[in-house]
Design an enzyme around this catalytic site. Structure first.
Site, PDB file in Angstrom:
ATOM      1  N   SER A   1       0.842  -1.194   0.000  1.00  0.00           N
ATOM      2  CA  SER A   1       0.000   0.000   0.000  1.00  0.00           C
ATOM      3  C   SER A   1       0.879   1.246   0.000  1.00  0.00           C
ATOM      4  CB  SER A   1      -0.952  -0.028   1.202  1.00  0.00           C
ATOM      5  OG  SER A   1      -1.864   1.046   1.149  1.00  0.00           O
TER       6      SER A   1
ATOM      7  N   HIS B   1      -2.655  -0.982  -3.437  1.00  0.00           N
ATOM      8  CA  HIS B   1      -3.809  -0.116  -3.225  1.00  0.00           C
ATOM      9  C   HIS B   1      -3.661   1.128  -4.098  1.00  0.00           C
ATOM     10  CE1 HIS B   1      -4.314  -1.928   1.082  1.00  0.00           C
ATOM     11  NE2 HIS B   1      -4.822  -2.703   0.143  1.00  0.00           N
TER      12      HIS B   1
ATOM     13  N   ASP C   1      -4.597  -4.864   5.971  1.00  0.00           N
ATOM     14  CA  ASP C   1      -4.995  -5.638   4.796  1.00  0.00           C
ATOM     15  C   ASP C   1      -3.889  -6.612   4.406  1.00  0.00           C
ATOM     16  OD1 ASP C   1      -6.629  -6.439   2.685  1.00  0.00           O
ATOM     17  OD2 ASP C   1      -5.737  -4.980   1.298  1.00  0.00           O
TER      18      ASP C   1
END
Length: 403
Positions: free
Chosen positions: A219, A246, A342
Site C-alpha cells: 500500500s 492499493h 490488509d
C-alpha cells in the site's frame, strides 16, 4: 504557534482555491504545518532553502514550471525532500503521474474535488496520512544526518519512538514483535515477541511444497518500492507474480506500463481470464479485486467488484485468500509497506497452509502497518529489507522451484 517538531509542508499548485483547500487540510491536522505555498515549480524551487519543508505536495499542470519540470530540476539539484503528487483522475493525469514516479516522486494522491463530498473527506485523510508518513521519515533522516555529522546519538522527539507505525487506528496498540535476525540467519529464524506483547504462534499444517506462484501485497510507499524490486527481478524467474497495490481506478494500467519498462518480466494490468503464467506479472486493476483460480491445465485471473475488504478494493486479503485456497503450501506470500492490516489475516492462512511468507522489515517501510500486523499474527517466516527483496524473490523462486 508552529511547533518545531511539526512536519512542514510546501504546497505547490497554480490554483488559489486548491492551495486554500489543501492548506485547510494541513492546518487542521495535528503535527502538520504549512511551510509555504507556491503557484508553480519555479517559485517552489526558489523557496526551498528559506522554508525548508519536510514534504512537498506538487500539482502537475502549472505555468512556467510544471510538476514534471520541477522534478527534473529536483533530480538535477539532488534534492531529496519527498514529493507527493496531487493528480487528476483523467487518463492524461495518470500517465503524467507515473512519469513523476519515474523521476523520483514518492507517491501520489488524487486531487480533492467538491466542498463537502465524501471524496473530499477521504482524500483529506489520505493527504494527512501520506504527509505524516513521508514527513516523519524524512525528519528522522535529516536528524540522523546532523547527528552523524556531529558524532552524537540520534534522539527522537517524544511521541516518535516508532516513526514507521503510523496507522492511525493501530499505532498505539501494536508493539513490534518481529525480531531482527542477522543476515546469515534470516531464512530460518523464529519470531519472538517483545516483553508484554501478545502473539499467536502458527504451526503450519504441512511442509512447504514446490513454489508455483508469488503473491505481493503493498500500500503506502508501494509505487516506488515495486519499481525498485521489479527492476531487479530475473528474466528466468520460474513463477508468475500477482500483485495488489492499493491504487484508485484509472491509474493501474499506466502503473503497470511504467513497471513494464524496467522489468525483465511482462508486467500488465490484470484482466478477466488472463493466464497466470511464468514470465508474467499481473497488477490488480484499481477499484477491482483480483483473485486466481488454479485449473487442471492453467491458472487464470479473475476480476470482480465485490464489496471492499478491510476498506480496500483491490484488497490484499482477497488475493491472498484465493492463492491459499488454490495453491495451499506451494506459494510465496509477501506483505510490504502500508497502513492498516490488509493482507495480514490471509498471509497467516498461507503460512498455516505451509506456504512461505515474507514481510518487509520496519526500517525500510514507509509505513510499518500491514507487515507489523502480520508479524503479530505469527504469519511471517522471514523479514527482508526493501534493498534485499528482489534478490530474495529471485533466490526463493529458483531454490524452491522443485523442493
Amino acid at each position: 504557534m508552529k511547533n518545531t517538531n511539526d512536519i512542514a509542508v510546501l504546497i505547490v499548485d497554480d490554483s488559489a482555491l486548491m492551495r486554500k483547500v489543501i492548506g485547510k487540510v494541513i492546518e487542521g491536522a495535528p503535527g502538520l504545518s504549512i511551510a509555504g505555498k507556491a503557484m508553480n515549480g519555479r517559485f517552489a524551487l526558489d523557496m526551498l532553502e528559506r522554508v525548508q519543508p519536510d514534504v512537498i505536495l506538487l500539482d502537475l499542470e502549472m505555468p512556467h514550471m510544471n510538476g514534471l519540470q520541477f522534478l527534473e530540476q529536483r533530480k538535477r539539484l539532488r534534492i531529496d525532500i519527498p514529493v507527493i503528487i496531487l493528480s487528476s483522475i483523467a487518463k492524461e493525469g495518470a500517465r503524467v503521474t507515473m512519469q513523476c514516479l519515474e523521476l523520483g516522486a514518492s507517491d501520489f494522491v488524487t486531487k480533492p474535488f467538491g466542498s463537502e463530498s465524501a471524496h473530499l473527506r477521504t482524500v483529506s485523510r489520505k493527504i494527512v496520512d501520506y504527509v505524516t508518513a513521508y514527513g516523519r521519515r524524512y525528519k528522522l533522516l535529516r536528524r540522523t544526518r546532523r547527528c552523524l555529522a556531529m558524532d552524537t546519538p540520534v534522539e527522537r522527539p517524544a511521541g516518535e519512538e516508532d516513526l514507521n507505525c503510523l496507522d492511525t487506528q493501530e499505532r498505539a496498540s501494536l508493539p513490534s514483535v518481529c525480531a531482527r535476525a542477522p543476515a546469515r540467519d534470516r531464512a530460518s529464524y523464529t519470531i519472538t515477541p517483545t516483553e508484554g506483547a501478545r502473539q499467536t504462534r502458527i504451526v503450519p499444517l504441512r511442509e512447504s511444497g514446490a513454489l508455483q506462484i508469488i503473491a505481493i501485497g503493498v500500500s503506502t510507499g508501494g509505487p516506488s518500492a515495486l519499481r525498485h524490486i521489479f527492476a531487479q527481478l530475473d528474466a528466468d524467474l520460474p513463477q508468475p507474480v500477482v500483485v495488489v497495490q492499493h491504487m484508485p481506478a484509472g491509474f493501474t494500467r499506466e502503473f503497470a506500463y511504467s513497471l513494464n519498462q524496467v522489468c525483465a518480466l511482462e508486467v500488465k494490468e490484470a484482466q478477466e481470464g488472463d493466464l497466470v503464467r511464468r514470465g508474467r506479472v499481473l497488477i490488480a486493476p484499481g477499484d477491482r479485486h483480483l483473485t486466481v483460480e488454479r485449473r487442471s491445465l492453467a491458472t487464470v485471473a479473475h476480476i470482480n467488484s465485490d464489496e471492499p475488504e478491510n476498506g480496500h478494493r483491490p484488497s490484499v486479503d482477497v488475493l491472498f485468500e484465493s492463492v491459499a485456497r488454490h495453491f495451499e503450501n506451494r506459494a510465496l506470500g509477501i506483505l510490504m509497506t502500508g497502513m492498516g492490516r490488509d493482507g495480514a489475516a490471509q498471509l497467516a492462512r498461507l503460512y498455516t497452509e505451509g506456504s512461505r511468507t515474507i514481510a518487509q522489515d520496519a526500517d525500510s517501510c514507509i509505513v510499518y502497518g500491514m507487515p507489523r500486523v502480520a508479524c503479530e499474527l505469527g504469519a511471517v517466516g522471514e523479514q527482508v529489507s526493501l534493498d534485499d527483496m528482489a534478490a530474495t524473490i529471485n533466490r526463493y523462486g529458483k531454490v524452491f522451484a522443485s523442493s
